[in-house]
Every structure is written in C-alpha cells, then in structure tokens.
Design a protein around this motif. Structure first.
Motif, short mmCIF file in Angstrom:
data_model
loop_
_atom_site.label_atom_id
_atom_site.label_comp_id
_atom_site.label_asym_id
_atom_site.label_seq_id
_atom_site.Cartn_x
_atom_site.Cartn_y
_atom_site.Cartn_z
N TYR B 13 37.14 -26.95 -57.94
CA TYR B 13 38.09 -26.11 -58.39
C TYR B 13 38.22 -26.84 -59.51
CZ TYR B 13 38.64 -22.87 -54.47
OH TYR B 13 38.70 -21.92 -53.51
N ALA B 20 35.74 -29.00 -53.33
CA ALA B 20 36.25 -28.48 -52.20
C ALA B 20 35.34 -28.30 -51.20
CB ALA B 20 37.15 -27.02 -52.51
N PRO B 39 40.04 -29.00 -40.08
CA PRO B 39 41.66 -28.81 -40.22
C PRO B 39 41.68 -28.35 -41.63
CG PRO B 39 40.59 -31.09 -40.87
CD PRO B 39 39.36 -30.44 -40.40
N SER B 40 43.04 -27.89 -41.79
CA SER B 40 43.37 -27.10 -42.98
C SER B 40 43.18 -27.76 -44.24
CB SER B 40 44.86 -26.57 -42.95
OG SER B 40 45.31 -26.44 -44.13
N GLY B 41 42.52 -26.99 -45.35
CA GLY B 41 42.03 -27.70 -46.53
C GLY B 41 40.87 -28.29 -46.72
N CYS B 42 40.05 -28.23 -45.73
CA CYS B 42 38.52 -28.47 -45.54
C CYS B 42 37.62 -28.13 -46.20
CB CYS B 42 38.42 -28.84 -44.11
SG CYS B 42 37.82 -27.68 -43.04
N GLY B 43 38.07 -26.79 -46.73
CA GLY B 43 37.16 -25.94 -47.71
C GLY B 43 36.49 -24.96 -46.87
N LYS B 44 37.03 -24.41 -45.66
CA LYS B 44 36.48 -23.31 -44.87
C LYS B 44 36.44 -21.96 -45.52
CE LYS B 44 39.37 -23.69 -41.68
NZ LYS B 44 40.49 -24.96 -42.05
N SER B 45 37.90 -21.56 -46.12
CA SER B 45 37.89 -20.37 -46.51
C SER B 45 37.11 -20.49 -48.09
CB SER B 45 39.44 -20.31 -46.96
OG SER B 45 40.14 -20.35 -46.02
N THR B 46 36.96 -21.66 -48.63
CA THR B 46 36.23 -21.56 -49.91
C THR B 46 34.82 -21.02 -49.60
OG1 THR B 46 37.73 -23.35 -50.71
CG2 THR B 46 35.52 -23.17 -52.15
#
Ligand SMILES: Nc1ncnc2c1ncn2[C@@H]1O[C@H](COP(=O)(O)OP(=O)(O)O)[C@@H](O)[C@H]1O
Ligand SMILES: [Mg+2]
Lengths: 314, 375, 292
Positions: B13, B20, B39-46
């Motif tokens: 990004y 990310a 964990p949250s923020g590790c790039g799964k959604s990305t």
C-alpha cells in the motif's frame, strides 16, 4: 528473530509474464479505471470550467479593459484598478459591507445557537418549531423585503407601532442614513436565523451522547457542559459556518437593491450593489465593475483564508 | 472448477513501507477449503481482496483455473465474496439481494427466481425473502450474504471473517452450515479468520500468516503437531505453547536442555534434532500444555524416556470446567499445564510436573523448528 | 441533556426544589421558542392579512389585523393583469432543472471523489474546496458576457447554466458517499456491476437523504435567486418569480395588496415542499454532509 516460510517457498511455477509486460498491463488496467473516474467528473467539470474557471480568467482580463457590454471593448491597462482604488464610493461600499458582516454574523450566530440549544432541549414539538423557524429563509428577497416594509414602514410598520406604544418617537428606519444599514441587518438576521439554527442543531445532534452522560456523572453542571463540551465539540460546525457566512454575507445585494437601492446618502451601498450598478444599471463601466469584482474575489479569499488559518490553529 | 494459484504475490500500500503481503506462493486445489489464519493486520484480507480484484496485485501473478486474473475486473473473475460486515444492500429485500448478482449478469427472470428460491431453500431463508436486511438478525444476514454468493455458482468462494460478528453459539452453528454447504456444493473456498478453532475445524489446509508473510501451509493437525516456527507454535493452541529458551548440552548418547539451574534430558527424538544444532546452541523448547501434567496418586505410572519430571511450585490454578489450567515455576522456568479437571491442587503447592516431550519441539535461534532443518 | 432532564423528572423521589426548577426550565424553553416563532412569522401574518384587504381599507390607522371585508380582488388582479402563472412556471423550470441536473452531476462527481482512485484526485478536490470561496456575485460580468456570447440571454438555459457551476454540492455529496461502507460497493463490484451500475443501483438509493438535502437546498437557492435573473432577463415573459414580483412595484406606486398576494402565492410552493421534506433535514444528515 528472523522467521521465514518453511513450506511452499518454491513457486508452483515461474512468472508467466516479464516485469515489463506486467507494468504495461497494469498501466492499461489502471488507466481504464482512471478513465471511468474522469468520466464521472466530466459533466461537473464542464460546468465548473465554463462558469467558474473561465469567468475568473475573463474577469481578470476585463479589469484591463473598458466597455464590452454595450459599447466596444477597449484595452485601458491599469486605469480601472487606479480608478477603483481612488473611488470614494468603493471605500464606502467596502466599509458598509464589512460593518454589515460584523453586525449580522455575530448576531445571527448567537441567536441561532441559542435557538438550536433550546430546540434540542424541547421534548415535544421540536420538529414543528424547527420548520416554522425555517420559513423566513424560504422567502425570496422580494418577498422578504415586502414583509420587512410592513415591519419598518414609517407610518404603519410594526416597529414604530411598538415605539409609539411605549411613548417614543417613531423612526424612519429605512430613510435615515443612521438606521438604514441596521434595518437591512435586522432583515438579514431575521431571514438567516432559520438556516443557521438548523445547521447548528444538526451539529448538536451529531455530538456523542456518552460524553454528556459521563460529564453529568462527573458533576459538571449545564453551563460547564456547554462551555467545555459543546463549544469545543461544535468546532467543525462553527468552522464551516463562519467561513461560509463570511463568503455569503460579503455578497450582500438583494435586500439592499430592493429596499434602499444604496441610499439614503449611500449609507447602504455594498460592494455587489456597486458592481451591479456600474455594469448593468446606469453606466457602462464594465472594466471598473470587473476590477471591483476582482477586488471582492480577493477580499473574500483573503478573509476566508485568514479565518481558516485562525480557526485551524486553536 | 476453481483452482487458485498464487505465484510470488506481493502487495504494497502506498509507495514505501514493508509489503502488506509478501511473496506468497500457494496453490488452492479445486474443491479445497483453505483457511487463511493469522493475527489481525497480517494481510489476510489483503490477500483475499487481491483474489477478488478489489485490490491491485503489486507483484506476482494470481491464476484462477489457469487464467491470469491480475488484470481482470472483479465481476469477471467468477468469484464470490462474503464480507465480515455482510455488505447486504440495505435498500433491497432479501430476494433482491440474493438475486442481484444474477440480475447484473443478465440472467433471465425465471432463472433468477429459480436460483433464488433454491438458495433460500438451502439456507432456510424462504420465509424471509421479502424482508429487508434491517429486519434480520445477525445470523440471518450472514445467511443472506452466503445466499448471494452461492446463487452465482462461482468457481471460488472468498470469505473474510464471516462469523466474527456473530455470538458464540451462532458462530458454531453457522460454522457447521458453511461446512455443509461446502460439502454439498464442493466449491473451492478461501476462508479468512483469526480464530484458530475455526481454522482447525474448517480447513482442509490452513495457511498461517504473519506480517504479510506465509509462515506455514498444511493440514490443521499437521501444522499443530509440527509448527514450522515459534510463531506458528504459539499462535495455535490454547493455552499457548510453553516456550523455554535455553542451551543444548550434548552428551554421549543423549542431549540435555539447560536453563540456569534447571537441566534435563531431551529424549531420543529431540536429541537427534539437538545434535544437529550442536553443543551449546541456543534453542527454544516448545511443549504444549496438554503434554504436561501434575503428578498425583492416580497418575499413570508408565515412564518412558521422553518423560521429564520436574519439581515445581504452583502459582496459579484456573479451572475452566473441562480442564484445569495450572501454572507452576521451576527455577526460572514457568510452565502452563493443562490437566484433568478437579485435580486437588492449590496455589503454593509443591508438586512434580510430568513433562512429556514426545510431541515437543526444538526451535533454533532463528525461531525455525529444528525438525525441519534435520529432516 | 433533554433525555437526562426527562429521566430526572421520572425519578420516583424527586427533590422538590429540583423538580420545580425543571418545570420552570421547560416553561422557559417553550417561551423562548414561541417568541422566536412569533417574531419569525409575524410579518407573514401581516402580509396574509394585507393580501385580503381592499385598497380602501389598507391604510386605516392603526392597521387592523383581520381585514374587515376580506376580498380576493388582489389575487384576481394579480392573476388576470400580470403573467403571474408564467413567472411561476419559469421559476419552476429554472429551479427544477438546476436541481435535477445538479443532483446527477454532483453525486457523480462526489462518488468519484469519495470512492475512486485516480491520479490527481486529491489535487482536484482541493480545487473544489478552494472554489467554494469564489463569490458568484463577483463573476456577474464575465458570466453575463459568456451567456451573451452563447446567445442565451432571455432563455431558460441562460438562467440555468450559471447555477450549475457551484461546487458546494460536489463537496456535500462526497462527504455523504464517503460515509458509506466500502464493502457495499466492493460487493456490488463482485456481483458484476460496472462503476456506473454501482453508482446507479447502490450509491444513489443509499444517499437519498443527502440528495433530498442537496435538492431542497439547491431548489430554494434558485427559487429565491434575484441578482442573476435580474441581469440576464429583459423580456417580461422570461422573468422568474422574484424578478416578476419585483416588477409589480413601480417607482411611484406601491400596491400593497397586490404585492402581498404575489408574495403569498410565490412562497406557497416552497413552503409546501419544505414541510413535506423537512424530516430529512435533520437526523444528522446535514451534520454528515458538513463534517470535515
Ligand atoms: N487501504 C489500505 N491502505 C493502507 N494500508 C492498508 C490498507 N488496507 C490494509 N492496510 C494495511 O495492510 C496490512 C494488512 O491489512 P489486512 O489485510 O486488512 O489485515 P488482516 O485482514 O489480516 O487483519 C495492515 O497493516 C493494514 O494496516
Ligand atoms: Mg481483515
């Protein structure tokens, strides 16, 4: 500790396309998307350019010319600017406009804020009161001016009837140079209260309720909550309101044109009124009007930017 | 069909900063249920959004059924997505919501009706078809979101934490429903979650991510039993794995683990890995809480060479109903044990910990499992 | 704070002094509101009453509030002797067109600024913000010249086009659309919508309150606009209401009854529209539109 993937580090296959090929495709893909965005902006942009950007440029050009509306346009260099800066009526117009803003904006803001707070407290009928208060704002100036004549008319106006009732001399609200601008201000405040009340009320309703509950539990009284919660929290609304009110009020024209037409004795001459008069009413001083218009543009930009600076900082 | 392939996929990004998502290489087989865990923020959604086409791929290539999709519009990728927020269109009824993708793909009205009815049937939404999203409970909304994605019969389902807005009970129930749906439709699914229980119970394979980097890919039980590194070991399992840092002391036929005053033999399997690290190597020993128990009268007596007995003092006892969590210290070591419920121990008791090293792991200084290095 | 006041009043054992204070407080609130509404509406009452007065009874002193012999003469006069219907129609055409076009154009631009990524977005939006400060009145001369060059003096387009330049609607729409969750448009994107379909089928229905606010705001601004029609229109049949009603007042005579009737009739449509749509005007929708 440096950690790495332990499984599947080997690629299932090599990249099919070269770096350059990817960049080319990526650019094309993004370009198509940007193009869509520009298409969405296009209609607005056309109007924006035709009736905002080009007029500003044209206006600047016309400050160096004369004529152009009735007579032929001719290049006169800086003559218009010189005339504008030397013209006594320009000084009067700017003075009247600024004085008007200094009277009208604080008055309308204080009254509107009080009404907004009161409306917020009203358990019942709030929306009815809100609508009724908004009605003056719906009045076109020709209508508002007529209404106002019933208020300030020397013979049968409401204000004078009240004065007489209290044993005072009736006054010539629109006819005396001392009072005319104040009468105009009263009209503008009367007409503006509904709008600003609604705006402030919207701001108040948007404030976080939990903070107020917490403050009440902490023993803050109503005044303290107003002073230390409402005022700071309403800052974005005030910010917007002050800047927009300045921009709008510096363009005072309609009520002046209809009620007093600049008089008596130039006591209600405003900048926009003067622009309209010089260009469209009795003379063809287009260049002079253009230079005056450009001054108004600069004045408003200047004041708005100063306000933005001041209000942002704190 | 629905095979998804990631080849060196990365995402950044903005212009600077770490990616990310970094260099992901992975193949999701047709019909597979793959869980992205981290964990949250590790790039799964990305990563998921890149498959969907909602974010551009910065580097690498993504294939769906051998078609390079990097530059294919989201709507043309033949994937459907279920969002954490459900993302139902508030101004449409359930029927319109479910039918919307079909309408956009210009299917005939009759076909849309048929498929919407069918999906509603499968998901038990038949009586809710004319309601609007605001009139539905969280679980119902989630099922509408599922319905909207299944009607399209896409090649791949993408699900981004679809259960995290549900309460615990509904979560279990909906979890089962999603699995049933998958069994019935057999559509390739990439499922994002930060919940290890969801990952363990749902995934054919799980992908553990951290800071945009894939840590490990494998069958859930395998990843649990053979974590690639300390991060994976610690992220999976509750209570957390016990990680003790110490040094290796090699002896003639066995290796010992040493931390301060405390020292014990590692058993034959671990000794082999320890030997590869060398004498004096700094390592971390990972032991799952369920492999530790407190010795008591009824303890099973059978000793084996991977069993370590350590005297310890209990510092905390947490009954959770089915189990008893016991925290105890030995020297500078602190252990968490997961033992039988109703064990009569109390804080301050001096006890003997029985640490079974059969499933324990040694991690090198770089945090990597020595098992991987040796094998 | 209001809710808290009510909660206190419901307190099973209210302290007597406190309770009395609260009622006084409530009374004060309503007194202020009633006074404010009275001042706001008083002149209207005067005008309504005047519009029904015969010329004879107009100047009785002191003026009476209720006309003695109410008459419809003023209205009849207005509608028969002046092209009032034409002015009304013109105003509707102009205000309606500006509003309709602006709603479409501004919401499209607002959508692009709020949700799309393209080079130059932030710079362009800054230009929009800056242009909020440009006073229309200052552009009167060049705008007049442009409209004249386009041959649009005394035409509807001449009245409409300059009203479309104002960027405030773009700003409002962008704020509204930005507050919509991105998941919604992403879902639509995956469901196969083109950007235009997302705009048309997802964004527009969801910003209805915002559209109403912008619509009413634009309509009222145009309906009450005076300066521009005054400049661009010279033929009586192209006059809008404001200019037309103003022309009823010649320099020498002021027919109060006639003017009052015109005032009432020209305000009626907007008041009705406003009362009909006023519930949209709050509920934080304006706050949403205006927050930075
Ligand atoms: N639109 C964005 N712009 C900038 N950074 C982003 C954006 N979306 C996500 N990130 C960053 O990328 C990283 C991964 O985010 P995400 O994929 O949402 O993580 P996860 O879904 O695993 O919680 C985070 O550090 C987040 O801050
Ligand atoms: Mg996420």
């Amino acid at each position: 500790m440096q950690e790495q993937a332990v499984t599947q580090t080997t690629r299932p296959r090599a990249l099919a396309l070269s770096e350059e090929e990817h960049q080319r495709l990526q650019r094309r893909y993004q370009r198509r998307r940007s193009l869509t965005a520009y298409l969405f902006l296009l209609p607005g942009a056309i109007f924006f350019f035709a009736f905002l950007v080009i007029p500003i440029l044209l206006l600047f050009f016309y400050t160096f010319n004369n004529g152009g509306i009735i007579s032929e346009r001719e290049w006169v260099g800086l003559a218009n600017w010189r005339n504008v800066l030397r013209d006594d009526l320009v000084i009067t117009a700017i003075k009247n406009t600024v004085v008007y803003c200094l009277m009208a904006i604080p008055a309308v803001f204080v009254i509107s804020m009080v009404l907004a707070l009161v409306l917020q407290q009203a358990a019942r009928g709030g929306s009815a009161f809100r609508s009724l208060l908004y009605i003056p704002t719906l009045a076109p100036y020709v209508v508002a001016a007529l209404l106002w004549q019933f208020v300030v008319h020397r013979d049968f106006g409401i204000l004078n009837m009240i004065l007489v009732e209290f044993g005072q001399e009736p006054r010539n609200w629109l006819g005396s140079p001392d009072l005319a601008l104040r009468s105009i201000t009263m009209l503008e405040v009367w007409r503006g209260v509904g709008f600003w009340t609604l705006l402030f009320l919207a701001g108040l309703i948007g404030l976080p309720k939990e903070l107020y509950q917490a403050a009440a539990i902490d023993g803050a009284n109503a005044w303290q909550r107003f002073r230390y919660l409402t005022i700071p929290l309403m800052r974005p609304t005030f910010f917007f309101a002050v800047v927009m009110a300045t921009i709008w009020n510096l363009q005072l024209f309609d009520s002046v044109s209809i009620l007093t037409n600049g008089g008596p004795q130039n006591s209600t001459v405003t900048v926009v009124w003067y622009i309209q008069q010089t260009t469209f009413a009795y003379t063809d001083k287009v260049g002079f009007g253009a230079a005056l218009s450009f001054m108004l543009l600069l004045l408003i930009l200047f004041l708005a930017l100063i306000e933005i600076r001041l209000l942002r900082k704190r | 069909m629905g095979r998804v392939e990631f080849v060196g996929v990365g995402k950044q990004y903005g212009d600077s900063g770490a990616g990310a998502v970094q260099d992901v290489n992975l193949t999701v087989e047709d019909g597979e249920f793959l869980v992205l865990l981290g964990p949250s923020g590790c790039g799964k959604s990305t990563l998921l959004k890149m498959v969907a086409g909602l974010e551009d791929v910065t580097s690498g290539e993504i294939y769906i059924d051998d078609r390079l999709v990097n530059y294919v519009k989201p709507g043309d990728r033949n994937v459907a997505m279920v969002f954490q927020s459900y993302a139902l269109y508030p101004h449409m009824t359930v029927r319109e919501n479910i039918g919307f993708p079909l309408k956009m793909h210009k299917l005939p009205k009759a076909e849309i009706d048929r498929r919407v009815t069918e999906a509603a049937e499968i998901l038990g939404l038949r009586d809710l078809l004319d309601r609007r999203p605001e009139q539905l409970s969280g679980g119902q909304r989630q099922r509408v979101a599922l319905g909207r994605s299944i009607v399209r019969e896409p090649a791949v389902f993408l699900m981004d934490e679809p259960l995290s807005n549900l309460d615990a009970q509904l979560r279990v129930q909906t979890r089962e429903e999603i699995l049933k749906l998958h069994a019935r439709l057999g559509t390739t699914t990439i499922y994002v979650t930060h919940d290890q229980i969801e990952a363990m119970t749902m995934g054919h394979r799980i992908v553990v991510m951290r800071s945009g980097v894939v840590q490990q890919v494998g069958k859930p039980q395998f990843v649990y039993d053979h974590p690639a590194n300390t991060f994976v070991a610690a992220f999976l399992g509750n209570p957390r794995v016990n990680l003790q840092t110490g040094a290796i002391r090699l002896e003639a036929d066995i290796a010992r683990f040493e931390q301060g005053e405390v020292s014990f033999a590692l058993g034959p399997a671990l000794s082999a890995f320890a030997r590869s690290a060398g004498d004096g190597a700094e390592v971390a020993l990972g032991v799952r809480p369920e492999d530790i128990s407190v010795e008591h009268a009824g303890s099973r007596k059978h000793e084996h060479d991977a069993l370590v007995k350590l005297p310890a003092t209990i510092t905390l006892v947490e009954p959770v109903g089915s189990d008893l969590y016991v925290r105890a210290t030995t020297g500078t070591m602190e252990w968490m044990a997961r033992t039988e419920a109703r064990l009569p121990v109390r804080t301050g008791d001096e006890v003997t910990l029985m640490i079974d090293l059969t499933h324990a792991h040694l991690f090198g200084e770089d945090g990597m499992n020595l098992e991987g290095a040796a094998g | 704070m209001g809710a808290e006041g009510r909660a206190l009043a419901r307190d099973p054992q209210p302290k007597p002094g406190r309770f009395g204070g609260k009622s006084l407080y409530t009374i004060a609130i309503y007194v202020i509101l009633i006074v404010a509404v009275f001042i706001s509406l008083l002149p209207f009452g005067y005008v309504v009453s005047t519009s029904f007065k015969s010329t004879m009874s107009l100047f009785s002193y002191p003026p009476d509030w209720l006309p003695e012999n109410p008459t419809l003469d003023n209205y009849r006069n207005l509608l028969n002797r002046y092209p009032f219907w034409r002015w009304l129609f013109n105003s509707f055409v102009v205000a309606g067109s500006v509003t309709a076009i602006k709603l479409v154009v501004d919401s499209m631009a607002g959508y692009a600024f709020a949700k799309m990524r393209f080079p130059g977005r932030d710079a362009l939006f800054l230009v929009v913000l800056m242009s909020l400060m440009v006073p229309f009145a200052a552009l009167l001369i060049p705008t007049f010249i442009i409209i004249r060059e386009l041959g649009m003096l005394n035409t509807y387009w001449g009245l409409i086009l300059p009203g479309l330049a104002s960027p405030i609607g773009v700003f409002m729409m962008r704020q509204f659309i930005e507050s919509l969750p991105s998941d919604l448009e992403n879902a639509a994107r995956l469901d196969g919508c083109s950007e235009f379909q997302i705009y048309r089928r997802v964004i527009l229905p969801l910003i209805k309150p915002g559209l109403v606010v912008l619509g009413v705001f634009t309509f009222m601004t145009q309906w009450t606009s005076y300066l521009w029609p005054l400049v661009v229109v010279t033929k009586p049949e192209m006059a809008t209401l404001t200019v037309g009603v103003r022309s009823l007042t010649s320099t020498f005579t002021q027919d109060w009854g006639l003017n009052s009737a015109a005032a009432i009739l020209s305000m009626l449509p907007t008041i009705l529209v406003f009362i009909f749509l006023q519930r949209y005007f709050i509920a934080g929708s304006i706050a949403g539109a205006l927050k930075e």
